[in-house]
Design a protein around this motif. Structure first.
Motif, PDB file in Angstrom:
ATOM      1  N   GLU A   5     195.067 -72.868  32.245  1.00 41.23           N
ATOM      2  CA  GLU A   5     195.813 -72.998  30.989  1.00 41.23           C
ATOM      3  C   GLU A   5     195.401 -71.915  29.996  1.00 41.23           C
ATOM      4  N   ARG A   8     196.952 -68.684  31.103  1.00 44.26           N
ATOM      5  CA  ARG A   8     198.392 -68.669  30.791  1.00 44.26           C
ATOM      6  C   ARG A   8     198.622 -68.376  29.315  1.00 44.26           C
ATOM      7  N   ALA A   9     197.775 -68.942  28.449  1.00 45.77           N
ATOM      8  CA  ALA A   9     197.894 -68.673  27.013  1.00 45.77           C
ATOM      9  C   ALA A   9     197.620 -67.195  26.732  1.00 45.77           C
ATOM     10  N   ALA A  11     198.104 -64.797  28.786  1.00 43.06           N
ATOM     11  CA  ALA A  11     199.168 -63.999  29.409  1.00 43.06           C
ATOM     12  C   ALA A  11     200.306 -63.722  28.435  1.00 43.06           C
ATOM     13  N   SER A  12     200.495 -64.615  27.479  1.00 49.24           N
ATOM     14  CA  SER A  12     201.568 -64.394  26.510  1.00 49.24           C
ATOM     15  C   SER A  12     201.261 -63.205  25.606  1.00 49.24           C
ATOM     16  N   GLN A  13     199.971 -62.855  25.492  1.00 46.59           N
ATOM     17  CA  GLN A  13     199.566 -61.721  24.653  1.00 46.59           C
ATOM     18  C   GLN A  13     198.991 -60.580  25.479  1.00 46.59           C
ATOM     19  N   LYS A  85     201.411 -63.451  40.304  1.00 51.04           N
ATOM     20  CA  LYS A  85     201.431 -63.063  38.901  1.00 51.04           C
ATOM     21  C   LYS A  85     199.963 -63.090  38.482  1.00 51.04           C
ATOM     22  N   LEU A  87     196.865 -61.957  35.601  1.00 53.27           N
ATOM     23  CA  LEU A  87     196.464 -61.554  34.253  1.00 53.27           C
ATOM     24  C   LEU A  87     195.361 -60.520  34.412  1.00 53.27           C
TER      25      LEU A  87
END
Length: 126
Positions: A5, A8-9, A11-13, A85, A87
């Motif tokens: 998690e 994933r957070a 990954a948005s940035q 995918k 990071l």
């Protein structure tokens, strides 16, 4: 929040890369300045002329030595087994993640410890 998690957070940035099945992510001897977190897919790590191998899944990281060793050279090979995918985290992004979510570091250490124990158990059998 668990390690996946948190990744994933980030990954948005952060920098997310796609690695299709069969693609090499890095090879032994290459210079490395980042580690990778698996967001989706499966990655195979091999070393010692593919005598040693490990398959890792979403939530795991690999290539972490690059964050702690100056002029790091990759010890083994990393290849996408399925479409992945990933990071990509350099030292600064990793430190930011730890600062924002200190449990991220503990979760990653736990994951790495578990993987090392599994590898150790596999060598006892063979």
């Amino acid at each position: 929040m668990n390690a996946l998690e948190t990744m994933r957070a980030l990954a948005s940035q952060g920098e997310v890369i796609q690695a299709p099945a069969g693609e090499s992510i890095f090879s032994s001897g290459e210079t490395g300045d980042c580690m990778f977190g698996v967001l989706e897919g499966t990655v195979e790590l091999t070393w010692n002329d593919e005598v040693g191998h490990e398959v890792i899944q979403a939530g795991d990281v690999f290539g972490a030595g690059a964050l702690v060793t100056a002029e790091h050279r990759r010890y083994g090979n990393a290849k996408a087994v399925s479409d992945c995918k990933l990071l990509k985290m350099n030292r600064e992004k990793f430190l930011f993640a730890v600062q924002e979510s200190p449990m991220f570091a503990i979760e990653l250490l736990g994951s790495i410890d578990q993987r090392l124990r599994q590898l150790k158990d596999c060598t006892k059998v063979g």
